[in-house]
Write a protein that holds these residues in place. Structure first.
Motif, mmCIF file in Angstrom:
data_model
loop_
_atom_site.group_PDB
_atom_site.id
_atom_site.type_symbol
_atom_site.label_atom_id
_atom_site.label_comp_id
_atom_site.label_asym_id
_atom_site.label_seq_id
_atom_site.Cartn_x
_atom_site.Cartn_y
_atom_site.Cartn_z
ATOM 1 N N LEU A 100 9.621 -4.156 1.004
ATOM 2 C CA LEU A 100 9.462 -2.824 1.580
ATOM 3 C C LEU A 100 10.628 -1.919 1.194
ATOM 4 O O LEU A 100 10.429 -0.768 0.792
ATOM 5 N N GLN A 101 11.854 -2.426 1.290
ATOM 6 C CA GLN A 101 13.023 -1.632 0.907
ATOM 7 C C GLN A 101 12.963 -1.244 -0.568
ATOM 8 O O GLN A 101 13.269 -0.109 -0.937
ATOM 9 N N ALA A 102 12.578 -2.185 -1.399
ATOM 10 C CA ALA A 102 12.471 -1.894 -2.832
ATOM 11 C C ALA A 102 11.389 -0.849 -3.084
ATOM 12 O O ALA A 102 11.575 0.077 -3.890
ATOM 13 N N ALA A 103 10.253 -0.977 -2.405
ATOM 14 C CA ALA A 103 9.156 -0.016 -2.588
ATOM 15 C C ALA A 103 9.575 1.375 -2.112
ATOM 16 O O ALA A 103 9.267 2.376 -2.762
ATOM 17 N N ILE A 104 10.284 1.450 -1.006
ATOM 18 C CA ILE A 104 10.750 2.751 -0.510
ATOM 19 C C ILE A 104 11.736 3.368 -1.493
ATOM 20 O O ILE A 104 11.705 4.578 -1.743
ATOM 21 N N SER A 105 12.588 2.552 -2.080
ATOM 22 C CA SER A 105 13.554 3.096 -3.041
ATOM 23 C C SER A 105 12.873 3.570 -4.320
ATOM 24 O O SER A 105 13.425 4.390 -5.049
ATOM 25 N N ASN A 106 11.655 3.075 -4.606
ATOM 26 C CA ASN A 106 10.910 3.518 -5.789
ATOM 27 C C ASN A 106 10.181 4.842 -5.574
ATOM 28 O O ASN A 106 9.661 5.406 -6.532
ATOM 29 N N LEU A 107 10.105 5.314 -4.348
ATOM 30 C CA LEU A 107 9.461 6.598 -4.089
ATOM 31 C C LEU A 107 10.297 7.727 -4.667
ATOM 32 O O LEU A 107 11.507 7.586 -4.849
ATOM 33 N N THR A 108 9.646 8.859 -4.918
ATOM 34 C CA THR A 108 10.421 10.025 -5.350
ATOM 35 C C THR A 108 11.272 10.491 -4.180
ATOM 36 O O THR A 108 10.979 10.166 -3.027
ATOM 37 N N GLU A 109 12.307 11.252 -4.466
ATOM 38 C CA GLU A 109 13.194 11.750 -3.405
ATOM 39 C C GLU A 109 12.404 12.543 -2.377
ATOM 40 O O GLU A 109 12.602 12.394 -1.175
ATOM 41 N N ALA A 110 11.480 13.374 -2.844
ATOM 42 C CA ALA A 110 10.674 14.200 -1.938
ATOM 43 C C ALA A 110 9.804 13.330 -1.033
ATOM 44 O O ALA A 110 9.735 13.554 0.179
ATOM 45 N N GLN A 111 9.138 12.334 -1.624
ATOM 46 C CA GLN A 111 8.286 11.442 -0.839
ATOM 47 C C GLN A 111 9.117 10.635 0.153
ATOM 48 O O GLN A 111 8.746 10.494 1.314
ATOM 49 N N ARG A 112 10.230 10.094 -0.328
ATOM 50 C CA ARG A 112 11.068 9.244 0.511
ATOM 51 C C ARG A 112 11.599 10.018 1.717
ATOM 52 O O ARG A 112 11.516 9.552 2.847
ATOM 53 N N SER A 113 12.114 11.219 1.503
ATOM 54 C CA SER A 113 12.685 11.971 2.623
ATOM 55 C C SER A 113 11.606 12.337 3.635
ATOM 56 O O SER A 113 11.807 12.172 4.846
ATOM 57 N N ALA A 114 10.442 12.802 3.182
ATOM 58 C CA ALA A 114 9.361 13.161 4.118
ATOM 59 C C ALA A 114 8.860 11.917 4.856
ATOM 60 O O ALA A 114 8.662 11.943 6.076
ATOM 61 N N PHE A 115 8.678 10.816 4.134
ATOM 62 C CA PHE A 115 8.181 9.578 4.736
ATOM 63 C C PHE A 115 9.150 9.044 5.793
ATOM 64 O O PHE A 115 8.742 8.720 6.906
ATOM 65 N N LEU A 116 10.441 8.981 5.467
ATOM 66 C CA LEU A 116 11.423 8.436 6.402
ATOM 67 C C LEU A 116 11.617 9.346 7.608
ATOM 68 O O LEU A 116 11.785 8.858 8.731
ATOM 69 N N LEU A 117 11.598 10.656 7.396
ATOM 70 C CA LEU A 117 11.707 11.578 8.531
ATOM 71 C C LEU A 117 10.535 11.377 9.485
ATOM 72 O O LEU A 117 10.695 11.431 10.702
ATOM 73 N N ASN A 118 9.345 11.124 8.921
ATOM 74 C CA ASN A 118 8.162 10.947 9.749
ATOM 75 C C ASN A 118 8.119 9.568 10.397
ATOM 76 O O ASN A 118 7.964 9.450 11.616
ATOM 77 N N ARG A 119 8.276 8.518 9.619
ATOM 78 C CA ARG A 119 8.065 7.168 10.127
ATOM 79 C C ARG A 119 9.279 6.564 10.820
ATOM 80 O O ARG A 119 9.125 5.814 11.763
ATOM 81 N N VAL A 120 10.473 6.874 10.359
ATOM 82 C CA VAL A 120 11.663 6.283 10.958
ATOM 83 C C VAL A 120 12.192 7.153 12.095
ATOM 84 O O VAL A 120 12.469 6.668 13.184
#
Length: 159
Positions: free
Chosen positions: A102-122
């Motif tokens: 999961l950590q590896a997959a999250i790090s493979n996201l684009t910066e835009a996707q990662r920031s929006a995803f983490l702000l929402n889910r975490v």
């Protein structure tokens, strides 16, 4: 000069007061010094005629706080500690592997996707809040989160 005189005059009295009231196991010498430090830090606010009362009040409060702290430590010590889990070693290993994927997959996201995803889910932020934080539209936030979820599903089949 006034502070030095004050210290010489009241330090022993304060120590004896704290020692007799609370005992020696709570370090009354330390609390006397802390009390004088607080007096020094607030000397501009404390009138000289009120300084003795202030000093004894601070010393008493410091000791009461220490008593509370000791009670918390004692309560924690008395609480039975969990030394075992019901999870099998295989489950724990699989969980660890999954978290690494999961950590590896999250790090493979684009910066835009990662920031929006983490702000929402975490952090649990709503799409509107994320849009305001990132200064983008709500639709853009939805698209980024949807893209992140799609990419994560591709990278990790277990999701």
């Amino acid at each position: 000069m006034l502070f030095n005189t004050f210290f010489k005059k009241y330090a022993k009295d304060l120590h004896d007061f704290l020692h007799y009231k609370f005992g020696s196991h709570l370090n009354p010498k330390d609390k006397v010094q802390e009390s004088f430090i607080k007096l020094w830090e607030n000397c501009g606010k404390v009138k000289p005629e009120k300084a003795k009362s202030y000093l004894f009040t601070v010393g008493n409060n410091l000791m009461l706080n220490e008593v509370k702290h000791q009670k918390v430590k004692l309560k924690y010590r008395e609480k039975p500690q969990k030394h075992h889990t019901n999870e099998s070693p295989e489950f724990l290993m699989e969980e660890n592997e999954y978290m690494q994927k999961l950590q590896a997959a999250i790090s493979n996201l684009t910066e835009a996707q990662r920031s929006a995803f983490l702000l929402n889910r975490v952090e649990g932020k709503k799409h509107r809040e994320i849009a305001e934080l990132l200064d983008i539209s709500i639709k853009a936030v939805e698209k980024r989160i949807y893209g992140a979820l799609k990419k994560l599903r591709e990278d990790i089949k277990e999701i």
